[in-house]
Design a protein around this motif. Structure first.
Motif, PDB file in Angstrom:
ATOM      1  N   ARG A   1       8.002  -5.159  64.752  1.00  0.00           N
ATOM      2  CA  ARG A   1       8.428  -3.976  64.150  1.00  0.00           C
ATOM      3  C   ARG A   1      10.203  -3.931  64.287  1.00  0.00           C
ATOM      4  O   ARG A   1      10.626  -3.389  63.387  1.00  0.00           O
ATOM      5  CB  ARG A   1       7.999  -2.704  64.760  1.00  0.00           C
ATOM      6  CG  ARG A   1       6.552  -2.231  64.314  1.00  0.00           C
ATOM      7  CD  ARG A   1       6.090  -0.668  64.672  1.00  0.00           C
ATOM      8  NE  ARG A   1       6.226  -0.491  66.118  1.00  0.00           N
ATOM      9  CZ  ARG A   1       4.923  -0.937  66.732  1.00  0.00           C
ATOM     10  NH1 ARG A   1       3.883  -1.465  66.307  1.00  0.00           N
ATOM     11  NH2 ARG A   1       4.969  -0.632  68.069  1.00  0.00           N
TER      12      ARG A   1
ATOM     13  N   SER B   1      12.130  -3.897  61.083  1.00  0.00           N
ATOM     14  CA  SER B   1      12.707  -2.516  60.662  1.00  0.00           C
ATOM     15  C   SER B   1      14.191  -2.792  60.308  1.00  0.00           C
ATOM     16  O   SER B   1      14.894  -1.922  59.850  1.00  0.00           O
ATOM     17  CB  SER B   1      12.950  -1.582  62.137  1.00  0.00           C
ATOM     18  OG  SER B   1      13.977  -2.504  63.081  1.00  0.00           O
TER      19      SER B   1
ATOM     20  N   SER C   1      13.986  -2.694  56.559  1.00  0.00           N
ATOM     21  CA  SER C   1      13.568  -1.294  55.957  1.00  0.00           C
ATOM     22  C   SER C   1      14.296  -0.237  55.965  1.00  0.00           C
ATOM     23  O   SER C   1      13.979   0.667  55.442  1.00  0.00           O
ATOM     24  CB  SER C   1      12.142  -1.255  56.688  1.00  0.00           C
ATOM     25  OG  SER C   1      12.239  -0.937  57.975  1.00  0.00           O
ATOM     26  N   ARG C   2      15.105  -0.436  57.227  1.00  0.00           N
ATOM     27  CA  ARG C   2      16.266   0.948  57.438  1.00  0.00           C
ATOM     28  C   ARG C   2      15.244   2.155  57.914  1.00  0.00           C
ATOM     29  O   ARG C   2      15.514   3.359  58.231  1.00  0.00           O
ATOM     30  CB  ARG C   2      16.635   1.203  56.179  1.00  0.00           C
ATOM     31  CG  ARG C   2      17.856   0.678  55.671  1.00  0.00           C
ATOM     32  CD  ARG C   2      18.761   1.046  54.836  1.00  0.00           C
ATOM     33  NE  ARG C   2      20.061   0.265  54.545  1.00  0.00           N
ATOM     34  CZ  ARG C   2      20.927   0.840  54.175  1.00  0.00           C
ATOM     35  NH1 ARG C   2      21.362   1.987  53.821  1.00  0.00           N
ATOM     36  NH2 ARG C   2      22.110  -0.242  53.873  1.00  0.00           N
ATOM     37  N   LYS C   3      13.920   1.890  58.479  1.00  0.00           N
ATOM     38  CA  LYS C   3      12.888   2.938  59.068  1.00  0.00           C
ATOM     39  C   LYS C   3      13.470   3.311  60.423  1.00  0.00           C
ATOM     40  O   LYS C   3      13.365   4.209  60.693  1.00  0.00           O
ATOM     41  CB  LYS C   3      11.620   2.456  58.924  1.00  0.00           C
ATOM     42  CG  LYS C   3      11.157   2.370  57.364  1.00  0.00           C
ATOM     43  CD  LYS C   3       9.656   2.118  57.506  1.00  0.00           C
ATOM     44  CE  LYS C   3       9.022   2.348  56.036  1.00  0.00           C
ATOM     45  NZ  LYS C   3       7.736   2.110  55.986  1.00  0.00           N
ATOM     46  N   HIS C   4      14.228   2.379  61.043  1.00  0.00           N
ATOM     47  CA  HIS C   4      14.324   2.560  62.392  1.00  0.00           C
ATOM     48  C   HIS C   4      15.521   1.505  62.627  1.00  0.00           C
ATOM     49  O   HIS C   4      15.182   0.078  62.495  1.00  0.00           O
ATOM     50  CB  HIS C   4      13.232   2.304  63.388  1.00  0.00           C
ATOM     51  CG  HIS C   4      13.464   2.293  64.648  1.00  0.00           C
ATOM     52  ND1 HIS C   4      14.049   3.313  65.393  1.00  0.00           N
ATOM     53  CD2 HIS C   4      13.728   1.066  65.691  1.00  0.00           C
ATOM     54  CE1 HIS C   4      14.216   3.106  66.562  1.00  0.00           C
ATOM     55  NE2 HIS C   4      13.976   1.693  66.795  1.00  0.00           N
TER      56      HIS C   4
END
Length: 102
Positions: free
Chosen positions: A69, A73, A76-79
């Motif tokens: 992750r 990440s 993905s710029r999610k976190h």
């Protein structure tokens, strides 16, 4: 019996082609440039160390899925991983975290 025939796909060539044919794709792709660069640095550090995700994760004190992750990440710029997490990743790979601007 059907024979499996994989289709060759070159993501770099595909992205390069899309960047020339789609202004919207080019804008979105270029906006992720720093994340792609950071991910490339992490993956290269792990490759240079000759380590698997599981080995780096163990040295960081996290599970392999957590490390996956962290790596994913960045694209993905999610976190966004913290500096401490990036520092631990670098140390696990026998490297030192260095931050710079151009």
């Amino acid at each position: 019996m059907d024979k499996f025939n994989p289709v060759a796909f070159d993501p770099k060539a595909h992205a390069a082609n899309k960047r020339t044919t789609s202004a919207l794709f080019r804008e979105a792709y270029d906006a992720l440039d720093d994340e792609f660069a950071a991910l490339a640095v992490l993956l290269q550090a792990r490759k240079d160390a000759g380590m698997t995700q599981a080995e780096v994760a163990a040295k960081m004190g996290v599970s392999q899925p957590v490390l996956a992750r962290i790596e994913s990440s960045l694209g993905s710029r999610k976190h966004a991983p913290s500096l401490e997490t990036l520092r631990k990743y670098a140390m696990a790979c026998g490297k030192r975290l260095v931050i710079g601007m151009q």
